[in-house]
Structures are given as C-alpha cells and as structure tokens.
Design a protein around this motif. Structure first.
Motif, short mmCIF file in Angstrom:
data_model
loop_
_atom_site.label_atom_id
_atom_site.label_comp_id
_atom_site.label_asym_id
_atom_site.label_seq_id
_atom_site.Cartn_x
_atom_site.Cartn_y
_atom_site.Cartn_z
N ALA A 549 0.83 -0.93 -0.31
CA ALA A 549 0.46 0.25 -0.07
C ALA A 549 0.89 1.11 -0.28
CB ALA A 549 -0.99 -0.08 0.99
N LEU A 550 1.79 1.32 1.26
CA LEU A 550 2.92 2.68 1.27
C LEU A 550 3.67 2.50 -0.17
CD1 LEU A 550 4.35 1.67 4.47
CD2 LEU A 550 3.32 3.87 3.78
N HIS A 587 7.14 6.84 9.58
CA HIS A 587 7.79 8.20 9.36
C HIS A 587 8.63 7.83 8.08
CE1 HIS A 587 7.54 10.26 14.25
NE2 HIS A 587 6.77 10.45 13.01
N PRO A 588 9.50 6.99 7.56
CA PRO A 588 10.55 7.00 6.50
C PRO A 588 9.37 8.01 5.72
CG PRO A 588 10.26 5.55 7.72
CD PRO A 588 9.02 5.62 8.35
N PHE A 589 8.13 8.08 5.30
CA PHE A 589 8.24 8.29 4.23
C PHE A 589 7.00 9.79 4.57
CE2 PHE A 589 7.00 3.95 4.29
CZ PHE A 589 7.95 2.95 2.72
N LEU A 590 7.20 10.55 5.75
CA LEU A 590 7.10 11.70 5.48
C LEU A 590 7.30 12.86 4.72
CD1 LEU A 590 5.27 11.40 9.35
CD2 LEU A 590 4.52 11.08 7.38
N SER A 591 9.00 12.56 4.71
CA SER A 591 9.07 13.76 4.44
C SER A 591 9.20 13.66 2.38
CB SER A 591 10.88 14.23 4.05
OG SER A 591 11.04 13.75 5.83
N PHE A 648 11.89 16.40 8.83
CA PHE A 648 10.69 16.16 7.54
C PHE A 648 10.16 17.14 6.82
CE2 PHE A 648 9.16 13.86 11.89
CZ PHE A 648 9.76 12.00 11.19
N GLY A 649 10.85 18.40 6.80
CA GLY A 649 10.79 19.80 5.76
C GLY A 649 9.52 20.18 6.46
N LEU A 650 9.12 19.96 7.19
CA LEU A 650 7.63 20.59 7.70
C LEU A 650 8.16 22.39 8.05
CD1 LEU A 650 5.26 19.64 10.05
CD2 LEU A 650 6.19 22.57 10.58
N PHE A 651 9.45 23.27 8.05
CA PHE A 651 8.86 24.43 8.51
C PHE A 651 9.03 24.63 6.52
CE2 PHE A 651 11.59 23.83 12.31
CZ PHE A 651 10.04 23.25 13.28
N ASP A 652 10.46 24.14 5.56
CA ASP A 652 9.91 24.37 4.11
C ASP A 652 8.42 23.90 3.46
OD1 ASP A 652 12.61 24.91 3.97
OD2 ASP A 652 13.20 23.04 3.51
N LEU A 653 8.01 23.63 4.03
CA LEU A 653 6.28 23.51 4.15
C LEU A 653 6.06 24.31 3.97
CD1 LEU A 653 3.88 22.06 2.64
CD2 LEU A 653 3.63 20.82 5.18
N LEU A 654 5.68 24.71 5.24
CA LEU A 654 5.30 26.01 5.99
C LEU A 654 5.39 27.28 5.41
CD1 LEU A 654 4.64 25.55 9.34
CD2 LEU A 654 3.47 24.58 7.58
N PHE A 655 6.88 27.95 5.15
CA PHE A 655 7.30 29.05 4.03
C PHE A 655 7.16 28.92 3.02
CE2 PHE A 655 10.09 28.99 7.98
CZ PHE A 655 9.44 30.24 8.32
N ASN A 656 6.61 27.48 1.93
CA ASN A 656 6.77 27.96 0.81
C ASN A 656 4.86 28.07 0.66
OD1 ASN A 656 9.12 26.89 -0.77
ND2 ASN A 656 8.83 24.98 -0.39
N SER A 657 3.69 27.16 1.42
CA SER A 657 2.49 27.38 1.23
C SER A 657 2.14 28.97 1.90
CB SER A 657 2.16 26.58 2.27
OG SER A 657 2.77 25.22 2.35
N LEU A 658 2.66 29.52 2.42
CA LEU A 658 2.54 31.08 3.18
C LEU A 658 2.77 31.88 1.50
CD1 LEU A 658 2.39 32.91 5.84
CD2 LEU A 658 5.07 33.28 5.71
#
Length: 785
Positions: A549-550, A587-591, A648-658
């Motif tokens: 599935a993954l 977790h390994p797929f979240l990034s 995880f790259g969460l900060f890049d996601l948030l700033f790009n989305s901003l």
C-alpha cells in the motif's frame, strides 16, 4: 460607505436617473443596494436623507419618468423601501407624497412598466424592506396595496408569486408581534389580542388562503400551500391557530383527493405544523391528517408520504412505526421467498411489475432505511438482521444473481444492472454497519461486496460506492471485541472476507484503475484496511498489505495525473498518523509526502498536506511538557521536537505555502506558523541552534529582503553595495524565531482573511465603474458625430 463614496453619490444618482444611459447590470445594482443596506445599518438614516438630497431627487425623477428602464425602477423601489424602514425615514419620504408616487402602480400602466416581472418583484421587495413599523403597514392597507399583493400570489412569474407569499406571511407575523398581550404561546381568540383595525387585514389574507386551497387551479393551490407552510413557524398566536382552523376543511379535501403532485407540498405543511403546539391538540387534527396521508399503503403517494413522515423531527412514534412498515414493503416484497409473496399487497406487486415505479419505490425504501440507520433508530417488531439480508439479496439480484425462488418475481427483471438501485443499496448497506445484530452475517455482506469488486460489469460509480461501503464494514469489524477469539475458534467470517477471499489483492489492484475517482475510493479503502489489519497480528503475518500500500500510494502521489487520488493519498497518511499503530511505519515516508504535497499543482492536495503537517506538529510537540504548557523546564525536549520537524521538511512546507498563489493555502500555513511563533518566542537559545538555510527556497528571497532591511536599520550586516554585488545571498542561515518575527504574520493573517474581491467590489470601485461607463457612452456619442 466612507466620505469618498458619499461624494460620488450625486453623480451616480444622475447617471442612474438618466434614461439615455444604459443601466448597469443587475449584479452591480444589487451590490450597490447591499452597500446602501450596510451604510443604513451603521448610520442615522435621517442624516443620510437630509444631507444627501440627491437620493430624494433621484427617486422622484425615476418614478415620474415615462422612459425609465425597468431595472432602474426595480432598484429604486427596493431602495425607497429600505430608506423608509424607520419612522424618521418614512416621514421624510412621505412628505410631499413621494411614497405614494413610488408605490402607486397605476402610473406605470401607461408605459407598460408593470408588465416587467423585475418591476413587480422590486415593488414587493420595496414593501418588504419597508415593513418594519406600524406606519408602513398602515400605508400598505390605507392605499389599497394589500389587494395587489394578494393578486400577485397568482403571478405568472414564480419568483414574483413566492415574493408575494413572503410579504403576506411577513404582514401576518407583524400583526402578531405588534399585538401580543403577553409572552405565552397559548391558543387565544383573535379578538383577545388583535386590534379591531387590523382584524380585517388578517381576515382578508386568511380568506385568500382558503380560497386558494379550494381552487381548481393547480398553481393557485400550490401557492396557497406554500404560504400555509410558512405560517406555523413564522407566525405566533392567534394567527397560527385561527388560520389552521380555517383551512382544515380544504386541507382534508386535498389529502383525500390523493393527488401525487401535491404530496410533497402537503407534507411540508404538516411538517411545519408538527413543530408547533398544534400537534398536541386534537381540535387541529394534525396527527389525523398525517394518518390520512399515509392511507392504506396502496397508492403511490402513500410510499412518498411514508418516506417524508420518517424525516419529521417530532413525529409521533406510532405514526413513525406505521410509516416505516409502509416504506419497507417494496424492499420486503422484492426479496420475499415465493411462499411469502402471496401475502403481499396485490396493488404493490402490480406497481413493482412496472420498471419505473419499481425502481422509484425501492429507492425510497433504501434511502429511508439509510436515514434511519444513520440515527441508529431502534426498530420495534422488525428484525434488522432480516432487513439487512434483504438489502444484500437485492444487491445480488441487481448483479444478476437471482435465487431460483425469486425467478417468478417480475420485479427482479427490472433490476439487473440497474446502477441507481445498486448505488443506493450500497449506501444503505454501509449505513447498516452501525447495528451489532448484523455482525453474524458479515460474511455474506463481505461476499456481496467482493462480488461487486470482482465483477467486470460493475460501473465505475458503483465501484466507488462499493469501496465506501467496504470502508464502513472494515471499520466496524476491525475493533470487534471478540474478533481474535473468533479467529482462534476457526471461524472465517472477517478474515476470509478480507484476506483469504482475495479482497486484499482486489483492493490493491484497484489502485491502478483507469477511473480517477475509483482510484481515490480504492485509496480510502486500502487506508482503512491497513489501519484495521494492524489491530490483528494474523492479518499482518498473512499479507504484505502495508508495504504494498505504501509503495503504490507513493507512486500515485508522485505520478497520478488526476487530483482526486492524490488528495486521497495525503488524507490516508493523515488518518494513519492520527492513530497509534502506524506512526513508526509511516515516518520514513513523511518527508517525501510533505515535499510532494507542497509542490503539487492542486490546491486541495496542498491543503490536505497542511492538515497532515498540523497532525505531525501535534504528534511531535505534545510529547513535550513545554509545548503543552508554553512554559516549563523541558526546553531540551522541545528543541529535539522542533529539530525533528525540520528534518521532515515541515518548515520548508509552511514557508513555501505561506507565499503560495492560493489564498486558503496561505491562510492555513500562516495559522500554523503563528502557533510555532508562540512556542519559540522569547527563547533566545533557539536563535543560535534552530537555523534554516534560506537560499534556494521560494520563500528565501522574501525572508532575506526583510531580514536585511531590519539589520540595515540597525546599522549592521551588508551594505547596499554589497547587496548589489551578491544579490540577496549575503545571508544564508537565519534562525526560525527570527524568521517568524520579521515576517509580521499577524498583518499577513489580517490581509489573508479579507475577501479576495474586497477592493474590486468595494462601493467606491462600484460607483467609479458606473461613472466610467457613463463617460465612455458619452465619448462614443461624440465619436459618432
């Protein structure tokens, strides 16, 4: 409106009143009227009329002109009513007979303006706007306007007729509210609470309703029923009870006549009465009328009425049970064994032998059963096990697997391959999963679902419904308390249905279906199946469902050309992350998921990715006492949590989305960043340890520019020459708290919350457009000469 708008108002009024000018479109006029309403609610209307004489001049000019455009006249009627909705405004417009001039329709017959439906609707809306005080009602009655309103009930324009009904109900409601002697809702006589001057007004309206219901003209009857359906909920006593008594006889006649086209409006009337104290008093016969509507169950309208009765919020239980018995008859008849069909209603069997009525009745049965299941209605005297088995059997008949005992049933021939009944039946089957009594037939349920999934004849929309029903049953069966014990005793119900039967492989193969929304539905089912399987070690050992599935879901997210499946994948990851069983596995797929979702061209995929990010933030940060309490001793744990989010790259996601092109995406990202700012503010030690590289990012240039401006104001970092030489890249790393500080997220959030058209559609812009169009028209005339 601000002072700039008010300064433009005289010129706008001149343009609108000029019959030589082409009127603005209806949308612009309605928006202008909306801004008048807003201004009227925020300021003193007397000041507006006194300090803006152009309004009275405009109204007078329009209403005395014989060449006025109907759209402008309609606008003027609505505006006049709005300005006269207070006593002061009414008085100012009444002086000199301006109100009479506006609403005197005889003057418009000369130029045939009344023939235009927009003028008639504007006239009604103007009176409706004005009817906020007693003087307005006296004006309507004293000038003979009530007769005109009653006539407009039967207008050829449905919109005008409905507006006339609305105005009449408003008048009745106004009579009630203006004459209440106390706050009780008891039934009182008309004379005890209505003033003598207004008794004739209510009588005239009520007599009009009785005449409409007694008419042979079908449209007139419908308008009477529409008005009557509004009175119980909108009017108090004594209007409500008095009118109901007056219409009882014609209502009974209409119900006994049994007109199928009147079933819905009659039920709407009775539904409105059920919600009031009229239901509890025998003299008003509300329950008797409902009983009469249900009848014996022989007529087509009885099934429709039964379906509507079930939906009543305060339906008497005995009546509801009778309605349920009636509405389930078609389902029971179609699925009955040969020896039972003789007991069935002969008239119903005749109706089921005709394809159109057969499908219609079954759809009503199934949809009513679905609604009851969603409320987890406790059936009395009816076996929910038997009802569910009937639904399963019906689905088998539709797929061409008709038991030999039902071959003689004519209804079965109409149902083979019928997508409508299949979709409705699958929705109902999914809803019936709430009843624990059905657990012992879940093998049959999964069997029919599997047949539909495997069948090459299943329509794509039917497959989608099959997946949805499968999700419902998997979700119910997976946490079943005795399931492991059930497995250990050798039973194969759930396990055989989900795994041994081949359902797992079918679900996985459906992820590559040619239809995008089928792939999306399959993703949802696989996601639920994976989550459910991890509750039971037997399933985990027997299949590689999670790994496969993954793998396939990541392929869909990175390569699928349609948005529906990609959205479903991100939602599946979010669902997994919310649980406690799959956190380590995903977790390994979240990034990769966050990166792909962030760069997706579908804004809904990006929104779902931000929702995933929000869950990830909560999961990662709530383990820290500091994150929960905002202040505490575990700064090290918070630092570790934030570092994980960075990996995880969460900060890049948030700033790009901003800085995304879609406003909802920006707004969501801004809200999440504000949460982070609250956590990291006033923590100086984070400035040196939690840093982000701002080069090579979409958001980097904006952050660097603001950072350099801030530092230059302090007299530090790069000089302007250095910035010219190196562009904006003299600063590579900036701490997260600093970035959150210099972005001024509060101001960004305020801007994002504004409507996207708050500037374009402002009243000033609207007025300027009207004046600009008029100027262009004049220039074109000069060009022609």
């Amino acid at each position: 409106m601000d002072s700039d708008c008010l300064s433009l108002l005289p010129a706008v009024c001149l343009v609108l009143a000029d019959p030589k000018q082409s009127p603005p479109d209806d949308t612009s006029l309605e928006k202008l009227l909306d801004w008048f309403k807003e201004m009227h609610s925020q300021s003193n209307e007397q000041v507006l009329l006194q300090h803006q004489p152009c309004l009275k001049e405009f109204i007078s000019s329009v209403c005395t002109s014989k060449t006025t455009d109907p759209a402008i006249l309609s606008f003027t009627l609505k505006l006049t009513g709005l300005l006269a909705c207070t006593k002061q405004g009414f008085h100012l417009l009444e002086v000199g007979g301006l109100l009479v001039c506006v609403f005197e329709r005889e003057a418009w017959f000369v130029c045939d303006l009344w023939e235009d439906a927009s003028v008639r609707s504007g006239w009604l809306q103007g009176l409706l706007n004005m009817l906020k005080h007693r003087q307005a009602l006296d004006f309507i009655c004293g000038n003979g306007l009530l007769k005109v309103i009653l006539q407009l009930q039967n207008d050829g324009s449905l919109f005008v007729a409905c507006l006339a009904n609305q105005l009449l109900v408003h008048i009745l409601n106004f009579l009630t509210s203006s004459n209440m002697t106390n706050g009780s809702d008891a039934v009182e006589s008309r004379e005890s609470s209505l003033s003598p001057d207004w008794v004739s007004v209510s009588s005239e309206i009520m007599n009009g309703v009785v005449e409409a219901l007694s008419s042979d003209d079908h449209p007139r009857v419908l308008q009477g029923l529409r008005l009557l359906s509004s009175v119980p909920s909108q009017c108090g006593e004594p209007i409500r009870s008095t009118l109901w008594k007056d219409v009882l006889v014609p209502l009974e006649v209409l119900i006994n006549r049994g007109s199928e086209s009147l079933t819905q409006p009659l039920m709407t009337v009775l539904q409105a009465a059920v919600r009031t104290p009229l239901l509890g008093q025998s003299e008003y016969k509300v329950e008797e009328l409902l009983e009469a509507m249900l009848g014996s169950g022989n007529k087509n309208e009885s099934f429709q009425c039964a379906a509507l009765t079930i939906k009543l919020e305060k339906c008497p239980e005995g009546l509801k049970r009778k309605a349920i018995d009636i509405v389930l008859l078609p389902l029971q008849c179609v699925s009955a064994q040969s020896q039972d069909t003789e007991k069935m209603n002969l008239a119903l069997k005749e109706q089921l032998s005709q394809k159109a009525s057969c499908i219609s009745h079954l759809m009503q049965s199934l949809s009513s059963l679905e609604e009851l299941a969603y409320t987890k209605y406790q059936f009395e005297g009816i076996s929910i096990h038997s009802v569910t088995s009937s639904v399963v059997l019906l689905l088998r008949i539709c797929s061409g697997h008709c038991p030999s005992s039902l071959i003689q049933n004519n209804a079965s021939t109409h149902l083979i391959g019928c997508c409508k009944v299949q979709r409705c039946g699958l929705d109902t089957l999914g809803a019936l999963s709430v009843y624990e009594e059905n657990m012992n037939i879940r093998k049959d349920i999964f069997g029919v679902l599997l047949d539909y999934l495997k069948s090459p004849d299943s329509h794509a929309t039917v497959l989608k419904k099959t997946y949805q029903a499968t999700v419902s049953w998997i979700a119910v069966c997976s946490p079943f308390p005795d399931l492991l014990q059930f497995i250990s005793h050798g039973n194969s119900g759930f396990i055989e249905a989900l795994h041994t039967s081949g359902m797992v492989s079918i679900l996985l193969s459906s992820l590559a279906d040619s239809e995008g929304y089928v792939r999306a539905s399959a993703v949802a089912v696989v996601g639920e199946a994976v989550d459910s399987s991890l509750h039971h070690t037997v399933l985990v050992c027997k299949s590689n469902l999670l790994e496969e599935a993954l793998k396939q879901m990541m392929t869909i997210l990175s390569q699928d050309t349609e948005g529906f499946p990609r959205r479903a994948v991100v939602k599946a990851f979010t669902s997994w992350l919310k649980g406690s069983h799959l956190v380590t596995a995903v977790h390994p797929f979240l990034s990769s998921v966050l990166s792909l979702g962030c760069n997706d061209f579908d804004w809904e995929v990006k929104m779902h990715t931000l929702e995933l990010a929000e869950v990830l933030m909560e999961k990662t940060l709530t383990c820290c006492p500091y994150a929960v309490q905002n202040f505490g001793s575990s700064e090290k744990e918070l630092m570790q949590a934030l570092s994980k989010l960075k990996e995880f790259g969460l900060f890049d996601l948030l700033f790009n989305s901003l800085f995304d092109c879609d406003r909802p995406v920006c707004e969501k990202a801004c809200a999440l960043l504000l949460k982070l700012r609250t956590l990291t503010s006033e923590r100086a030690d984070f400035d040196s340890t939690l840093v982000l590289n701002v080069n090579g990012n979409r958001w980097g240039d904006e952050v660097q520019s603001r950072y350099l401006n801030t530092q230059q104001a302090k007299g530090s970092v790069c000089t302007s020459d250095e910035r010219m030489d190196s562009g904006l890249h003299c600063i590579k790393d900036i701490s997260l708290p600093m970035i959150l500080h210099i972005l001024d997220l509060d101001d960004m959030q305020r801007t994002l919350r504004l409507s996207s058209d708050h500037v374009v559609n402002s009243p000033r812009s609207l007025m300027e457009d009207i004046l600009s169009a008029a100027q262009q028209s004049e220039d074109n005339i000069v060009d022609c000469y």
